[in-house]
Design a protein around this motif. Structure first.
Motif, PDB file in Angstrom:
ATOM      1  N   GLY A 112       0.801  -1.214   0.000  1.00 13.35           N
ATOM      2  CA  GLY A 112       0.000   0.000   0.000  1.00 13.35           C
ATOM      3  C   GLY A 112       0.837   1.269   0.000  1.00 13.35           C
ATOM      4  O   GLY A 112       0.303   2.364  -0.145  1.00 13.35           O
ATOM      5  N   ILE A 113       2.166   1.112   0.200  1.00 19.14           N
ATOM      6  CA  ILE A 113       3.070   2.268   0.122  1.00 19.14           C
ATOM      7  C   ILE A 113       3.609   2.314  -1.306  1.00 19.14           C
ATOM      8  O   ILE A 113       4.408   1.460  -1.696  1.00 19.14           O
ATOM      9  N   PRO A 114       3.191   3.288  -2.108  1.00 20.40           N
ATOM     10  CA  PRO A 114       3.567   3.257  -3.525  1.00 20.40           C
ATOM     11  C   PRO A 114       4.946   3.835  -3.811  1.00 20.40           C
ATOM     12  O   PRO A 114       5.465   3.655  -4.887  1.00 20.40           O
ATOM     13  N   ARG A 115       5.491   4.578  -2.849  1.00 18.60           N
ATOM     14  CA  ARG A 115       6.746   5.264  -3.132  1.00 18.60           C
ATOM     15  C   ARG A 115       7.793   4.993  -2.061  1.00 18.60           C
ATOM     16  O   ARG A 115       7.466   4.790  -0.887  1.00 18.60           O
ATOM     17  N   TYR A 116       9.044   5.018  -2.495  1.00 15.88           N
ATOM     18  CA  TYR A 116      10.175   4.762  -1.608  1.00 15.88           C
ATOM     19  C   TYR A 116      11.241   5.824  -1.868  1.00 15.88           C
ATOM     20  O   TYR A 116      11.290   6.433  -2.938  1.00 15.88           O
ATOM     21  N   VAL A 117      12.101   6.015  -0.873  1.00 14.76           N
ATOM     22  CA  VAL A 117      13.241   6.901  -1.062  1.00 14.76           C
ATOM     23  C   VAL A 117      14.535   6.100  -0.905  1.00 14.76           C
ATOM     24  O   VAL A 117      14.585   5.113  -0.161  1.00 14.76           O
ATOM     25  N   LEU A 118      15.538   6.544  -1.620  1.00 23.35           N
ATOM     26  CA  LEU A 118      16.855   5.919  -1.552  1.00 23.35           C
ATOM     27  C   LEU A 118      17.859   6.980  -1.138  1.00 23.35           C
ATOM     28  O   LEU A 118      17.913   8.068  -1.716  1.00 23.35           O
ATOM     29  N   PHE A 119      18.671   6.657  -0.125  1.00 26.59           N
ATOM     30  CA  PHE A 119      19.705   7.573   0.342  1.00 26.59           C
ATOM     31  C   PHE A 119      21.067   6.964   0.088  1.00 26.59           C
ATOM     32  O   PHE A 119      21.355   5.832   0.513  1.00 26.59           O
ATOM     33  N   SER A 120      21.918   7.702  -0.622  1.00 26.14           N
ATOM     34  CA  SER A 120      23.296   7.279  -0.886  1.00 26.14           C
ATOM     35  C   SER A 120      24.188   7.853   0.208  1.00 26.14           C
ATOM     36  O   SER A 120      24.340   9.072   0.321  1.00 26.14           O
ATOM     37  N   THR A 121      24.778   6.985   1.025  1.00 26.20           N
ATOM     38  CA  THR A 121      25.640   7.474   2.101  1.00 26.20           C
ATOM     39  C   THR A 121      26.948   8.036   1.552  1.00 26.20           C
ATOM     40  O   THR A 121      27.562   8.897   2.178  1.00 26.20           O
ATOM     41  N   LYS A 122      27.367   7.580   0.409  1.00 27.25           N
ATOM     42  CA  LYS A 122      28.608   8.090  -0.172  1.00 27.25           C
ATOM     43  C   LYS A 122      28.411   9.487  -0.752  1.00 27.25           C
ATOM     44  O   LYS A 122      29.228  10.392  -0.549  1.00 27.25           O
ATOM     45  N   LEU A 123      27.303   9.680  -1.487  1.00 27.31           N
ATOM     46  CA  LEU A 123      27.030  10.977  -2.103  1.00 27.31           C
ATOM     47  C   LEU A 123      26.287  11.911  -1.170  1.00 27.31           C
ATOM     48  O   LEU A 123      26.138  13.100  -1.469  1.00 27.31           O
ATOM     49  N   GLN A 124      25.795  11.359  -0.032  1.00 32.09           N
ATOM     50  CA  GLN A 124      24.986  12.143   0.900  1.00 32.09           C
ATOM     51  C   GLN A 124      23.826  12.805   0.156  1.00 32.09           C
ATOM     52  O   GLN A 124      23.581  14.000   0.264  1.00 32.09           O
ATOM     53  N   LYS A 125      23.120  11.996  -0.609  1.00 35.09           N
ATOM     54  CA  LYS A 125      22.058  12.506  -1.457  1.00 35.09           C
ATOM     55  C   LYS A 125      20.829  11.609  -1.337  1.00 35.09           C
ATOM     56  O   LYS A 125      20.935  10.384  -1.349  1.00 35.09           O
ATOM     57  N   LEU A 126      19.671  12.238  -1.257  1.00 38.68           N
ATOM     58  CA  LEU A 126      18.422  11.515  -1.128  1.00 38.68           C
ATOM     59  C   LEU A 126      17.632  11.612  -2.423  1.00 38.68           C
ATOM     60  O   LEU A 126      17.444  12.689  -2.964  1.00 38.68           O
ATOM     61  N   LEU A 127      17.184  10.466  -2.920  1.00 39.61           N
ATOM     62  CA  LEU A 127      16.402  10.421  -4.152  1.00 39.61           C
ATOM     63  C   LEU A 127      15.015   9.881  -3.854  1.00 39.61           C
ATOM     64  O   LEU A 127      14.852   9.014  -2.998  1.00 39.61           O
ATOM     65  N   LYS A 128      14.009  10.399  -4.549  1.00 42.95           N
ATOM     66  CA  LYS A 128      12.662   9.866  -4.406  1.00 42.95           C
ATOM     67  C   LYS A 128      12.422   8.834  -5.489  1.00 42.95           C
ATOM     68  O   LYS A 128      12.712   9.060  -6.663  1.00 42.95           O
ATOM     69  N   ILE A 129      11.906   7.695  -5.090  1.00 38.49           N
ATOM     70  CA  ILE A 129      11.596   6.622  -6.021  1.00 38.49           C
ATOM     71  C   ILE A 129      10.097   6.399  -5.971  1.00 38.49           C
ATOM     72  O   ILE A 129       9.522   6.285  -4.892  1.00 38.49           O
ATOM     73  N   SER A 130       9.458   6.348  -7.103  1.00 40.07           N
ATOM     74  CA  SER A 130       8.000   6.338  -7.081  1.00 40.07           C
ATOM     75  C   SER A 130       7.385   4.956  -7.065  1.00 40.07           C
ATOM     76  O   SER A 130       6.246   4.793  -6.657  1.00 40.07           O
ATOM     77  N   LYS A 131       8.121   3.923  -7.498  1.00 41.76           N
ATOM     78  CA  LYS A 131       7.522   2.601  -7.601  1.00 41.76           C
ATOM     79  C   LYS A 131       8.498   1.546  -7.079  1.00 41.76           C
ATOM     80  O   LYS A 131       9.710   1.714  -7.170  1.00 41.76           O
ATOM     81  N   PRO A 132       7.962   0.410  -6.564  1.00 42.51           N
ATOM     82  CA  PRO A 132       8.849  -0.633  -6.035  1.00 42.51           C
ATOM     83  C   PRO A 132       9.820  -1.185  -7.059  1.00 42.51           C
ATOM     84  O   PRO A 132      10.913  -1.618  -6.700  1.00 42.51           O
ATOM     85  N   LEU A 133       9.450  -1.190  -8.341  1.00 43.25           N
ATOM     86  CA  LEU A 133      10.324  -1.752  -9.372  1.00 43.25           C
ATOM     87  C   LEU A 133      11.111  -0.689 -10.123  1.00 43.25           C
ATOM     88  O   LEU A 133      11.824  -1.012 -11.080  1.00 43.25           O
ATOM     89  N   GLN A 134      11.004   0.556  -9.703  1.00 44.28           N
ATOM     90  CA  GLN A 134      11.725   1.607 -10.417  1.00 44.28           C
ATOM     91  C   GLN A 134      13.229   1.452 -10.190  1.00 44.28           C
ATOM     92  O   GLN A 134      13.691   1.213  -9.082  1.00 44.28           O
ATOM     93  N   GLU A 135      13.989   1.627 -11.253  1.00 42.93           N
ATOM     94  CA  GLU A 135      15.429   1.412 -11.202  1.00 42.93           C
ATOM     95  C   GLU A 135      16.182   2.704 -10.919  1.00 42.93           C
ATOM     96  O   GLU A 135      15.845   3.758 -11.454  1.00 42.93           O
ATOM     97  N   THR A 136      17.199   2.598 -10.085  1.00 41.03           N
ATOM     98  CA  THR A 136      18.144   3.680  -9.856  1.00 41.03           C
ATOM     99  C   THR A 136      19.523   3.184 -10.257  1.00 41.03           C
ATOM    100  O   THR A 136      19.948   2.109  -9.816  1.00 41.03           O
TER     101      THR A 136
END
Length: 777
Positions: A692-716
């Protein structure tokens, strides 16, 4: 979705996955009437082997079982007596010798209610019973054979009822977990990790003295090292006092006086640890150059170029084997005595003069340096060559010298199967002068004596090394599996009694060991961290990840120590952050990178350890991240809230099973860049537990950058330069910030790139609650 699939052996000798004669073929045993099958529950199959009529199974048996109908496979096979490592292949690629765990993916075929969706996986576990151990060996063309071995030329039986376990399913991780559960119940010789209590010390930052000092460790050096860590905000709360504290000596009865009298001084005496090779030894070629003269240098070169990269039955190995056990024996013993500790035996249970009394040292590090747990090292049989039968303190254990079950000592021209993997076992100190072992009936007394003494000195746990040694000492002792189980479980019993089961099992990758771990809570998952060998680090991290898939069912995998100030420190730190393993280093005194350490260690000396073993993601199970020039290794785990993934570019070096050494896969200047493709679904169970949660976020500890991901299968896409890594956090997004910074792209975009302008990069990640990434907070 997990689905349990049946595995059956039909009357026609065909092993199939799925119900009835329409199931997918796995093995064809039509031409092997000596193999029989027993259903284990409704879904699993155990294959046994029987002797031909009026005959017995010899101590070593070879049983062909045909080829497997798999498209891809992962083998975990022994590379040395004590260590195993992964190999992947497709179809009819030759499976390595001494394969102890096997995971395969069936060729495209609809099996089960889901048809072919997601694929069907098969696990095969060669078993160890009370007499025989089994391993899988590959043949040319993709055929397989079972190798059964008792470890005693005089042991022969009519039947080996439990040789190979087979199961199948849709989810490879649940399949492996389920398989070990069945086998644990079926054999009754080991228990699962989930049924053991993990010691608290695994959640504390630690320091191991091994690479810092090797066996020259001393109290002053350890205290100075602890000061440096504490003064910079990363205080070790656990230390491992490794090899170097015990009372040991060379065996004057077995080593000729001529050898001992002609020896140069200890070849390591004037060298600092940074000059020594892994294992704390002087390299043979360096020793020959400094001590043994021109002829020895020639022989050393001949060995490196011709003998070491050759198979067991090659002319080069046959020649060297004869020379080593005849002409060169004294010269080789001189090297082992002068440049290593491998020719020494235990001569006393108490500490040597450097640490006498041991209790003073323990009291100091705890009361003045803030250390909470002290582990001490010892070998399973006391020391590298066991205990000294001529020593009065050891004679109460009724010791005897036992030689490896290989020629020239073994009867009936018996050579242990492990020699095909590691031929050099035929010219080691154990082969030359044997290993001193306590009598079986004295084993419990032996371990009680060691561990009660350590407890009285304030020691909290033990790292027990060289545990695979008994696997080759079984001649006249009931065989290798029986002897190994006896000593391992006697040791475990003592550690439980005196040291609260605080145990790290090490050099213990023979299946004889693993299937004997009833209580061992922690076990080393790979060969050593080798500071000087830059080729070893890709293999080290890869081995830890893949081995943990199987070893992690039985014990918490320990990914070993590393150096924080090292060209590969970033890769090792990332690996420990996501590995679910204890975090400890072996930094030399004054050689630290506290920026690396502070990412792993909190000011109070605790760490954020993920609760489960880190293992490769599903799309990495059958790839080679060291050789194929394109694949990143991805290791996933979970913490209390989120998912975590470590991504690594490890292309470059790997263990070569034919050369018996590490090899370069690419020129150093041509190491490839790779890209890791990451999705929330890479973390098994994450998207299912947040339905039921359609979106996820990914945080890169090396780049110290947060990205928004909209779908469980979306590729980064995460680009990785050679020998670099990143630790990523993936978390469900419960609410969207009102001002998402520079977020300008469509949240439905199929791909994002953390280094480019695509993707939803958030300038203000503080409004999102993201849990720490294991230890990499």
């Amino acid at each position: 979705r997990d689905e349990v699939l049946s595995v059956r052996m039909g009357a026609d000798g065909m092993v199939r996955v799925g119900d009835g004669e329409e199931g997918a073929p796995l093995l064809n045993l039509q031409s092997q009437p000596l193999v029989f099958g027993e259903m284990l529950g409704k879904s699993s199959l155990v294959l046994g082997v029987k002797a031909p009529e009026n005959k017995t199974l010899p101590a070593q048996s070879i049983v062909p079982i045909g080829s497997t109908y798999v498209s891809h496979w992962l083998s975990i096979a022994r590379q040395k007596l004590w260590w195993m490592s992964p190999t992947v292949g497709t179809g009819t690629d030759k499976i390595p010798k001494e394969t102890q765990f096997f995971l395969g993916k069936l060729k495209n075929r609809a099996v089960g209610s889901g048809g072919g969706a997601g694929g069907t996986y098969v696990v095969m576990l060669p078993l160890v019973d009370s007499v025989f151990r089994t391993a899988i060996y590959g043949r040319d063309g993709g055929d397989l054979e079972l190798r059964l071995e008792s470890g005693d030329p005089n042991i022969n039986l009519d039947i080996a009822p439990a040789s190979l376990y087979i199961a199948a399913g849709k989810d490879p991780y649940k399949l492996v977990e389920r398989a070990f559960g069945f086998v644990s119940t079926y054999l009754g010789t080991f228990k699962l990790r989930k049924d053991k209590i993990t010691p608290r010390s695994t959640d504390l930052f630690g320091w191991c003295t091994w690479d810092a000092f090797y066996s020259a460790v001393n109290p002053k050096g350890v205290l100075n090292g602890l000061n440096a860590f504490r003064d910079n905000g990363t205080p070790p709360k656990m230390i491992i006092l490794d090899d170097g504290w015990q009372s040991t000596a060379n065996d004057g009865d077995k080593i000729s006086q001529e050898v001992l009298e002609d020896l140069p001084d200890d070849a390591r005496e004037d060298k600092n640890p940074a000059e020594l090779e892994g294992g704390g030894v002087v390299a043979p070629d360096q020793y020959s150059k400094e001590n043994a003269g021109f002829l020895a240098m020639i022989m050393s070169t001949f060995y490196d170029k011709c003998v070491n990269p050759s198979p067991l039955r090659s002319p080069f190995v046959r020649l060297w084997r004869w020379l080593a056990n005849n002409v060169l024996k004294d010269q080789l013993l001189a090297y082992f005595v002068s440049a290593t500790d491998w020719a020494k035996r235990l001569v006393g249970l108490e500490s040597n003069g450097k640490f006498n009394p041991l209790s003073n040292f323990i009291s100091t590090v705890k009361s003045q340096k803030g250390v909470e747990y002290v582990y001490c090292w010892h070998a399973l049989l006391g020391y590298w060559l066991g205990i000294d039968p001529n020593n009065k303190d050891m004679q109460r254990f009724d010791p005897r010298i036992r030689y490896p079950c290989i020629q020239p000592w073994a009867k009936k021209k018996y050579d242990a199967n492990i020699l095909e993997v590691e031929p050099s076992l035929a010219w080691t100190p154990s082969t030359f002068i044997g290993v001193g072992i306590p009598a079986r009936e004295k084993a419990e007394e032996f371990y009680s004596s060691i561990h009660s003494y350590l407890k009285s000195q304030g020691v909290d746990g033990v790292k027990v090394d060289a545990q695979a040694v008994p696997t080759v000492l079984g001649s006249g002792e009931g065989g290798g599996p029986s002897l190994t189980r006896w000593f391992v479980q006697a040791m475990e019993k003592s550690v439980r009694q005196y040291l609260n089961n605080s145990l790290i099992a090490c050099m213990a990758h023979a299946s004889d060991n693993i299937f004997s771990f009833k209580h061992a809570p922690v076990a080393r998952a790979s060969d050593d961290f080798y500071p000087k060998d830059e080729r070893s680090h890709s293999q080290h991290v890869t081995t830890n990840a893949y081995n943990s898939l199987f070893l992690g069912q039985v014990a918490l995998p320990d990914w070993d120590c590393f150096h924080s100030q090292h060209p590969f420190a970033e890769i090792h730190a990332t690996a420990r952050a996501v590995g679910g393993c204890p975090v400890y280093v072996s930094d030399r005194v004054g050689e630290h990178d506290f920026d690396v350490l502070r990412k792993l260690v909190l000011p109070d000396g605790t760490t954020y350890r993920c609760p489960n073993p880190g293992v490769p993601t599903r799309d990495c199970l059958f790839t080679n991240p060291m050789r194929d020039g394109k694949s990143a290794l991805k290791v996933f785990n979970r913490n209390a809230v989120n998912g975590v993934i470590g991504v690594f570019n490890l292309q470059g070096h790997e263990w070569d099973r034919d050369l018996h050494d590490l090899r370069d896969n690419f020129p150093k200047q041509a190491l490839p860049q790779v890209t890791a493709t990451v999705t929330p679904s890479d973390i098994e169970g994450l998207t299912q537990s947040h339905q039921g949660i359609p979106r996820y976020v990914l945080f890169s500890t090396k780049l110290q950058k947060l990205l928004k991901i909209s779908k469980p299968l979306q590729e980064t896409q995460i680009p990785l330069d050679p020998h670099t890594s990143d630790a990523l956090i993936i978390a469900p997004l419960h609410r969207v910030p009102e001002n998402p910074g520079d977020s300008t792209n469509n949240p439905g975009d199929s791909k994002t790139n953390p280094e480019g302008n695509s993707g939803d990069s958030m300038a203000n990640p503080g409004i999102l609650a993201v849990a720490p990434i294991g230890a990499m907070g």
